[in-house]
Design a protein around this motif. Structure first.
Motif, short mmCIF file in Angstrom:
data_model
loop_
_atom_site.label_atom_id
_atom_site.label_comp_id
_atom_site.label_asym_id
_atom_site.label_seq_id
_atom_site.Cartn_x
_atom_site.Cartn_y
_atom_site.Cartn_z
N VAL A 107 2.26 14.43 35.81
CA VAL A 107 1.05 13.60 35.73
C VAL A 107 1.20 12.56 34.62
O VAL A 107 0.80 11.41 34.76
N CYS A 108 1.80 12.98 33.49
CA CYS A 108 2.03 12.05 32.37
C CYS A 108 2.94 10.91 32.81
O CYS A 108 2.67 9.74 32.53
N LEU A 109 4.00 11.27 33.54
CA LEU A 109 4.93 10.26 34.05
C LEU A 109 4.21 9.29 34.99
O LEU A 109 4.37 8.06 34.90
N PHE A 110 3.37 9.84 35.88
CA PHE A 110 2.61 9.00 36.81
C PHE A 110 1.68 8.05 36.05
O PHE A 110 1.57 6.87 36.37
N ALA A 111 0.99 8.61 35.03
CA ALA A 111 0.03 7.79 34.28
C ALA A 111 0.74 6.65 33.56
O ALA A 111 0.28 5.50 33.60
N ILE A 112 1.88 6.95 32.92
CA ILE A 112 2.62 5.91 32.19
C ILE A 112 3.13 4.86 33.18
O ILE A 112 3.01 3.65 32.95
N GLY A 113 3.71 5.33 34.29
CA GLY A 113 4.23 4.40 35.30
C GLY A 113 3.14 3.53 35.87
O GLY A 113 3.31 2.31 36.02
N ASP A 114 1.99 4.15 36.16
CA ASP A 114 0.85 3.38 36.70
C ASP A 114 0.39 2.34 35.69
O ASP A 114 0.06 1.20 36.06
N TRP A 115 0.36 2.73 34.41
CA TRP A 115 -0.12 1.80 33.39
C TRP A 115 0.83 0.61 33.27
O TRP A 115 0.39 -0.55 33.22
N ILE A 116 2.13 0.89 33.26
CA ILE A 116 3.11 -0.20 33.11
C ILE A 116 3.06 -1.13 34.33
O ILE A 116 2.94 -2.34 34.18
N THR A 117 3.14 -0.55 35.53
CA THR A 117 3.17 -1.42 36.71
C THR A 117 1.85 -2.17 36.88
O THR A 117 1.85 -3.35 37.22
#
Lengths: 178, 178
Positions: A107-117
């Motif tokens: 979930v942390c990976l998804f949140a960071i990826g979502d924030w960057i993209t």
């Protein structure tokens, strides 16, 4: 013997693990739009479709390479569509095998990826919007430029960003409230 | 007998209420940067200072009104500086009277306000960056324009946005984890 063996000593364990497994699932399942839900898959497909549309419309204009911001929009849309497509495939897999994607690290990976993209897509959309308004309203040069195409690509990028935001907020919320 | 009595029944109760009162306070006080902490006040003052710098630099150019995105940056910087100044004053008050601003409604309001102002500031900065790059790199018109001023104002707006992000994330985190 085959029946009594599992019934004799692991009886206490199944209800315990069952309760532990069920409680978070029920609480989490309530929020449609999270990774591993049908709503989440719909959001991902929406993000992917609009990012791809922005990319296609921008690339269809012949002279987009002359403006740095338009090239940046193309790059951001490629990144956004690849990210959303990957997570859509992951969502389909999670729905098919009925696994939930609620590991805190994932979930942390998804949140960071979502924030960057989403930040990159939003930045690209804003830069293109600024230039489109400059060309169209401030300088009145729409006759020599593909203003409708630029505007459409910008709008598609904004819609794509708009669809990423719920995914990011839900992932961040899950991460914070666990 | 003295040893055995407290071990029988009231021993369990006092630590429970103590732990319940202490745990959230210690956990919340740890995060510097939240509303009502010295770190939070520093962040707010930083946001305010950079938004004001962006505003001052942009207004100092005579021809910013001819470009819509530059006018938008001025508007966004005014909004950002007013918002950050108000919350800085609130933080100073909270620090002076030693009250903590952890009411869920207040934190929710802060998170929404931070999200709106940071999005507007970021959008304005991106639009100005796109136009500055267009003028400077793509069209080589820096001789006739105030490129250094535009670039400085854009950079200040980006730094202001960068300082709002931690405030937003901390407020959102507190809201989700309560």
């Amino acid at each position: 013997m085959n029946i009594s063996r599992p019934a004799v000593h692991p009886v206490e364990a199944p209800p315990l693990t069952d309760a532990a497994e069920n409680r978070p699932r029920v609480r989490m399942k309530d929020i449609q739009g999270m990774s591993g839900t049908a709503g989440g898959l719909a959001l991902r497909l929406c993000q992917f479709a609009f990012a791809l549309a922005a990319l296609a419309v921008m690339v269809s204009t012949s002279d987009f390479t002359s403006v740095t911001a338009f090239c940046y929009l193309v790059a951001a849309a490629i990144l956004q569509s690849l990210w959303s497509l990957s997570l859509a495939i992951l969502d389909i897999y999670a729905l098919l095998v009925k696994r939930c994607l609620r590991n805190p690290r994932v979930v942390c990976l998804f949140a960071i990826g979502d924030w960057i993209t989403s930040s990159l897509t939003f930045a690209a959309a804003c830069a293109c919007a600024g230039i489109t308004v400059l060309i169209g309203n401030d300088m009145n040069l729409c006759a020599e430029n593909h203003c409708p195409s630029f505007e459409t690509a910008t709008a598609m990028a904004f819609i794509s960003w708009f669809a990423v935001s719920p995914s990011f907020f839900l992932n961040f919320w899950v991460l914070a409230s666990r």
